[in-house]
Motif scaffolding. Structure first.
Motif, PDB file in Angstrom:
ATOM      1  N   ASN A  41       0.804  -1.169  -0.046  1.00  0.00           N
ATOM      2  CA  ASN A  41       0.027  -0.026  -0.100  1.00  0.00           C
ATOM      3  C   ASN A  41       0.872   1.297  -0.065  1.00  0.00           C
ATOM      4  O   ASN A  41       2.194   1.188  -0.014  1.00  0.00           O
ATOM      5  CB  ASN A  41      -0.907   0.039   1.069  1.00  0.00           C
ATOM      6  N   GLN A  42       0.300   2.288   0.164  1.00  0.00           N
ATOM      7  CA  GLN A  42       1.114   3.517   0.269  1.00  0.00           C
ATOM      8  C   GLN A  42       2.186   3.611   1.187  1.00  0.00           C
ATOM      9  O   GLN A  42       3.426   4.045   0.943  1.00  0.00           O
ATOM     10  CB  GLN A  42       0.153   4.832   0.206  1.00  0.00           C
ATOM     11  N   HIS A  43       1.850   3.216   2.291  1.00  0.00           N
ATOM     12  CA  HIS A  43       2.910   3.160   3.520  1.00  0.00           C
ATOM     13  C   HIS A  43       4.155   2.254   3.046  1.00  0.00           C
ATOM     14  O   HIS A  43       5.137   2.729   3.361  1.00  0.00           O
ATOM     15  CB  HIS A  43       2.111   2.884   4.717  1.00  0.00           C
ATOM     16  N   THR A  44       3.836   0.961   2.576  1.00  0.00           N
ATOM     17  CA  THR A  44       4.979   0.031   2.395  1.00  0.00           C
ATOM     18  C   THR A  44       5.654   0.719   1.207  1.00  0.00           C
ATOM     19  O   THR A  44       6.888   0.347   1.036  1.00  0.00           O
ATOM     20  CB  THR A  44       4.427  -1.228   1.990  1.00  0.00           C
ATOM     21  N   GLU A  45       5.097   1.261   0.246  1.00  0.00           N
ATOM     22  CA  GLU A  45       5.754   1.803  -0.832  1.00  0.00           C
ATOM     23  C   GLU A  45       6.710   2.792  -0.401  1.00  0.00           C
ATOM     24  O   GLU A  45       7.841   2.984  -0.957  1.00  0.00           O
ATOM     25  CB  GLU A  45       5.042   2.258  -1.892  1.00  0.00           C
ATOM     26  N   GLY A  46       6.206   3.796   0.784  1.00  0.00           N
ATOM     27  CA  GLY A  46       7.059   4.620   1.031  1.00  0.00           C
ATOM     28  C   GLY A  46       8.287   4.281   1.834  1.00  0.00           C
ATOM     29  O   GLY A  46       9.455   4.600   1.634  1.00  0.00           O
ATOM     30  N   PHE A  47       7.998   2.996   2.502  1.00  0.00           N
ATOM     31  CA  PHE A  47       9.074   2.712   3.252  1.00  0.00           C
ATOM     32  C   PHE A  47      10.163   1.956   2.182  1.00  0.00           C
ATOM     33  O   PHE A  47      11.185   2.044   2.648  1.00  0.00           O
ATOM     34  CB  PHE A  47       8.439   1.419   4.246  1.00  0.00           C
ATOM     35  N   ILE A  48       9.655   1.291   1.183  1.00  0.00           N
ATOM     36  CA  ILE A  48      10.555   0.810   0.111  1.00  0.00           C
ATOM     37  C   ILE A  48      11.377   2.053  -0.619  1.00  0.00           C
ATOM     38  O   ILE A  48      12.756   1.808  -0.567  1.00  0.00           O
ATOM     39  CB  ILE A  48       9.645  -0.008  -0.836  1.00  0.00           C
ATOM     40  N   LEU A  49      10.780   3.127  -0.881  1.00  0.00           N
ATOM     41  CA  LEU A  49      11.598   3.989  -1.265  1.00  0.00           C
ATOM     42  C   LEU A  49      12.582   4.695  -0.309  1.00  0.00           C
ATOM     43  O   LEU A  49      13.624   4.982  -0.685  1.00  0.00           O
ATOM     44  CB  LEU A  49      10.733   5.325  -1.395  1.00  0.00           C
ATOM     45  N   ILE A  50      12.389   4.826   1.011  1.00  0.00           N
ATOM     46  CA  ILE A  50      13.253   5.278   2.072  1.00  0.00           C
ATOM     47  C   ILE A  50      14.414   4.062   2.261  1.00  0.00           C
ATOM     48  O   ILE A  50      15.444   4.495   2.219  1.00  0.00           O
ATOM     49  CB  ILE A  50      12.435   5.433   3.532  1.00  0.00           C
TER      50      ILE A  50
END
Length: 182
Positions: free
Chosen positions: A104-113
């Protein structure tokens, strides 16, 4: 007259003695000058050798300090990066837990970080030590933590990688921990 002749003979003898003495003095002076010139040449040669040794010593010092400075710059961040390796491990474990279907958006943000963090460290010279399951065990680039019974095809080879290894430049700062077949 005999007295005059004796006086004249004495005068001639004195003049001869003076001439001989002058010649001897001139020879001694010439000899002293030659010795003095030789001494000056010897001293000059000694000073030249001393200067060359000092110059060579200084050049070696400059070369050594330049090399030490380059090594210091290359590994100056080693302590900081070594301290950040557990954070990389945590990111990797968290990414392994994220399943494709749970994105979801949270996990995608985590992956980007996570990717940005790894890219930054890679830019500073950090890279992963390349080792795969099935590779022949090499004690120079990895650390065996245990051995397990394995088939003949996995004997002396890497069975599992427990912890990734990293190198900073050419220096390995953490060896990969592996399990090898027995």
């Amino acid at each position: 007259m005999k007295a005059q002749e004796n006086n004249q003979d004495n005068l001639e003898e004195i003049k001869e003695d003076e001439t001989i003495q002058e010649t001897v003095n001139q020879e001694e002076n010439a000899e002293e000058q030659t010795n003095s010139a030789e001494n000056i040449q010897e001293e000059l040669q000694k000073e030249k050798e001393k200067f060359l040794r000092l110059f060579a010593e200084f050049e070696n010092y400059k070369r050594r300090t330049a090399k030490e400075r380059l090594e210091l710059f290359a590994t100056a961040s080693e302590d900081v990066i070594t301290a950040l390796l557990p954070v990389i491990d945590d990111f990797d474990r968290a990414l392994a837990q994220i399943k494709e279907e749970d994105k979801n958006q949270h996990t995608e943000g985590f992956i980007l970080i996570s990717n940005k963090f790894k890219d930054t460290l890679t830019g500073k010279g950090l890279k992963e030590v390349e080792i795969q399951q099935g590779d022949t065990f090499n004690a120079d680039i990895s650390e065996a933590i245990t051995q397990i019974p394995a088939g003949d095809d996995m004997k002396g080879k890497v069975v599992d990688i427990v912890e990734k290894g990293y190198q900073l430049g050419e220096k390995i700062i953490r060896y990969p921990k592996v399990v090898i077949g027995q």
